[in-house]
Design a protein around this motif. Structure first.
Motif, PDB file in Angstrom:
ATOM      1  N   UNK A 189       0.830  -1.202   0.000  1.00  0.00           N
ATOM      2  CA  UNK A 189       0.000   0.000   0.000  1.00  0.00           C
ATOM      3  C   UNK A 189       0.865   1.252   0.000  1.00  0.00           C
ATOM      4  N   UNK A 190       0.431   2.233  -0.756  1.00  0.00           N
ATOM      5  CA  UNK A 190       1.127   3.511  -0.943  1.00  0.00           C
ATOM      6  C   UNK A 190       2.435   3.340  -1.715  1.00  0.00           C
ATOM      7  N   UNK A 191       3.324   2.450  -1.254  1.00  0.00           N
ATOM      8  CA  UNK A 191       4.619   2.287  -1.921  1.00  0.00           C
ATOM      9  C   UNK A 191       4.469   1.811  -3.359  1.00  0.00           C
ATOM     10  N   UNK A 192       3.366   1.153  -3.679  1.00  0.00           N
ATOM     11  CA  UNK A 192       3.145   0.695  -5.052  1.00  0.00           C
ATOM     12  C   UNK A 192       3.135   1.881  -6.020  1.00  0.00           C
ATOM     13  N   UNK A 193       2.773   3.063  -5.525  1.00  0.00           N
ATOM     14  CA  UNK A 193       2.772   4.267  -6.363  1.00  0.00           C
ATOM     15  C   UNK A 193       4.171   4.633  -6.833  1.00  0.00           C
ATOM     16  N   UNK A 194       5.196   4.200  -6.059  1.00  0.00           N
ATOM     17  CA  UNK A 194       6.581   4.554  -6.359  1.00  0.00           C
ATOM     18  C   UNK A 194       7.399   3.370  -6.863  1.00  0.00           C
ATOM     19  N   UNK A 195       6.712   2.305  -7.310  1.00  0.00           N
ATOM     20  CA  UNK A 195       7.414   1.200  -7.958  1.00  0.00           C
ATOM     21  C   UNK A 195       7.580  -0.051  -7.133  1.00  0.00           C
ATOM     22  N   UNK A 196       7.036  -0.090  -5.916  1.00  0.00           N
ATOM     23  CA  UNK A 196       7.123  -1.301  -5.104  1.00  0.00           C
ATOM     24  C   UNK A 196       6.222  -2.391  -5.676  1.00  0.00           C
ATOM     25  N   UNK A 197       6.573  -3.638  -5.369  1.00  0.00           N
ATOM     26  CA  UNK A 197       5.724  -4.762  -5.763  1.00  0.00           C
ATOM     27  C   UNK A 197       4.576  -4.893  -4.768  1.00  0.00           C
ATOM     28  N   UNK A 198       3.393  -5.086  -5.292  1.00  0.00           N
ATOM     29  CA  UNK A 198       2.207  -5.211  -4.455  1.00  0.00           C
ATOM     30  C   UNK A 198       1.539  -6.555  -4.710  1.00  0.00           C
ATOM     31  N   UNK A 199       1.068  -7.164  -3.636  1.00  0.00           N
ATOM     32  CA  UNK A 199       0.313  -8.409  -3.697  1.00  0.00           C
ATOM     33  C   UNK A 199      -1.156  -8.049  -3.527  1.00  0.00           C
ATOM     34  N   UNK A 200      -1.985  -8.423  -4.495  1.00  0.00           N
ATOM     35  CA  UNK A 200      -3.393  -8.044  -4.463  1.00  0.00           C
ATOM     36  C   UNK A 200      -4.275  -9.232  -4.826  1.00  0.00           C
ATOM     37  N   UNK A 201      -5.499  -9.200  -4.291  1.00  0.00           N
ATOM     38  CA  UNK A 201      -6.450 -10.285  -4.491  1.00  0.00           C
ATOM     39  C   UNK A 201      -7.743  -9.764  -5.108  1.00  0.00           C
ATOM     40  N   UNK A 202      -8.137 -10.252  -6.281  1.00  0.00           N
ATOM     41  CA  UNK A 202      -9.463  -9.936  -6.806  1.00  0.00           C
ATOM     42  C   UNK A 202     -10.543 -10.566  -5.929  1.00  0.00           C
ATOM     43  N   UNK A 203     -11.680  -9.905  -5.822  1.00  0.00           N
ATOM     44  CA  UNK A 203     -12.770 -10.418  -4.995  1.00  0.00           C
ATOM     45  C   UNK A 203     -13.879 -11.019  -5.861  1.00  0.00           C
ATOM     46  N   UNK A 204     -14.675 -11.865  -5.200  1.00  0.00           N
ATOM     47  CA  UNK A 204     -15.826 -12.455  -5.885  1.00  0.00           C
ATOM     48  C   UNK A 204     -16.889 -11.403  -6.182  1.00  0.00           C
ATOM     49  N   UNK A 205     -16.858 -10.307  -5.438  1.00  0.00           N
ATOM     50  CA  UNK A 205     -17.819  -9.227  -5.622  1.00  0.00           C
ATOM     51  C   UNK A 205     -17.258  -8.190  -6.584  1.00  0.00           C
ATOM     52  N   UNK A 206     -18.133  -7.561  -7.368  1.00  0.00           N
ATOM     53  CA  UNK A 206     -17.671  -6.589  -8.357  1.00  0.00           C
ATOM     54  C   UNK A 206     -18.798  -5.694  -8.822  1.00  0.00           C
ATOM     55  N   UNK A 207     -18.746  -5.297 -10.084  1.00  0.00           N
ATOM     56  CA  UNK A 207     -19.745  -4.377 -10.630  1.00  0.00           C
ATOM     57  C   UNK A 207     -20.053  -4.705 -12.082  1.00  0.00           C
ATOM     58  N   UNK A 208     -21.341  -4.610 -12.427  1.00  0.00           N
ATOM     59  CA  UNK A 208     -21.808  -4.742 -13.809  1.00  0.00           C
ATOM     60  C   UNK A 208     -22.053  -3.368 -14.418  1.00  0.00           C
ATOM     61  N   UNK A 209     -21.831  -3.289 -15.724  1.00  0.00           N
ATOM     62  CA  UNK A 209     -22.180  -2.106 -16.520  1.00  0.00           C
ATOM     63  C   UNK A 209     -23.072  -2.575 -17.654  1.00  0.00           C
ATOM     64  N   UNK A 210     -24.265  -2.003 -17.749  1.00  0.00           N
ATOM     65  CA  UNK A 210     -25.251  -2.420 -18.751  1.00  0.00           C
ATOM     66  C   UNK A 210     -25.536  -1.236 -19.670  1.00  0.00           C
ATOM     67  N   UNK A 211     -25.301  -1.450 -20.966  1.00  0.00           N
ATOM     68  CA  UNK A 211     -25.436  -0.384 -21.973  1.00  0.00           C
ATOM     69  C   UNK A 211     -26.595  -0.705 -22.902  1.00  0.00           C
ATOM     70  N   UNK A 212     -27.493   0.251 -23.107  1.00  0.00           N
ATOM     71  CA  UNK A 212     -28.560   0.125 -24.101  1.00  0.00           C
ATOM     72  C   UNK A 212     -28.633   1.419 -24.902  1.00  0.00           C
TER      73      UNK A 212
END
Length: 305
Positions: A16-39
């Protein structure tokens, strides 16, 4: 013709934060998210409606095509202004979505509460990028800002290592499936932290000589993802939390809120809000409920595998 797009939410475990300056970050995608519906719509405008996870409408407005094409930056941070900024930057990458269409009816649907900080903005940006076949990382940079790890989570269905090299995102899919995930929990702190504000504060206050901090972060990140026992995982997490506390010149979340907890607690993402990760041999729900924190997930309930 209806089109639907989906993006994963995210949790940042290390960097966290250091990733902005080139540090390696470990991150996990979640089962929850967002839909976008276009008509298809009409009258050279976008009718926009955003639904929270409980089905309630949390934002609804009309955005004229001319609001986008004649965009004028403003410092007023309303939802409509932020959304118009994103759409304007998308227009610069792909003007055909305005120039060749009469209008749109657009819906967004969150499967997590927008208060939780799991990526309301990043999932939206990635969904818009999918819709318009544009670069999501560039859209993030020009509209909202940030490291982009959340965009990488939105696009990937497995744990990732994320790093910026010369400003360019490097995403590595990794395996993280230790036997002790049944001892990992995620607890919501009942308040959402502003990523933009947190990043701005970090940039103002950070030590200018970050090389040592980044090197230590990268070593600990490797220890975290390769920890074969819960003891080694917990020890690495505690070291990471202590070093970030020193860098940010602020107390850890355990020191501030949970000093009597018999286990490990780590801030995730922007310190001071959203979720924390808890490592405990037994389910800690009763402890946190008594403290007023009733929203908790197990690793298997929340993390996409």
């Amino acid at each position: 013709m209806k089109k639907t797009f989906y993006s994963n939410g995210k949790l940042l475990i290390t960097g966290e934060y250091l990733v902005l300056d080139g540090a390696k970050a470990f991150a996990l995608p979640t089962q929850l998210g967002q839909n976008l519906i276009i008509e298809d719509g009409e009258n050279q405008k976008i009718q926009w409606k955003s639904y929270d996870s409980d089905g309630s409408v949390w934002f609804e407005d009309t955005i004229l095509f001319t609001d986008i094409t004649n965009y004028i930056p403003t410092e007023t941070e309303t939802v409509k202004n932020t959304l118009t900024t994103i759409l304007y930057q998308a227009y610069l990458q792909n003007p055909e979505f305005i120039n060749l269409n009469q209008g749109y009816n657009i819906q967004t649907e969150l499967t997590f509460s927008r208060k939780w900080g799991l990526g309301t903005s990043s999932t939206l940006i990635n969904n818009i990028a999918q819709w318009l076949s544009i670069d999501a990382f560039e859209l993030l940079n020009t509209s909202f800002g940030g490291s982009g790890y959340d965009i990488a989570c939105a696009q990937n269905d497995s744990p990732i290592l994320y790093q910026l090299e010369n400003g360019k995102p490097i995403v590595e899919k990794i395996t993280f499936d230790p036997e002790y995930t049944n001892e990992i929990y995620f607890v919501y702190l009942n308040r959402k932290q502003s990523s933009k504000t947190a990043i701005a504060n970090y940039n103002v206050n950070k030590n200018q000589n970050l090389d040592s901090s980044i090197a230590k972060n990268n070593l600990i990140t490797q220890e975290v993802i390769h920890a074969s026992t819960v003891e080694s995982f917990r020890h690495a997490i505690e070291r990471h939390e202590a070093k970030m506390s020193h860098l940010l010149e602020t107390c850890t979340v355990k020191e501030l809120l949970f000093p009597d907890f018999k286990g490990t607690i780590k801030s995730l993402g922007a310190w001071g809000g959203d979720f924390v990760m808890v490592i405990s041999p037994k389910n800690p729900a009763d402890y946190f409920f008594e403290k007023g924190f009733s929203i908790m997930f197990t690793f298997d309930q929340l993390i996409l595998e």
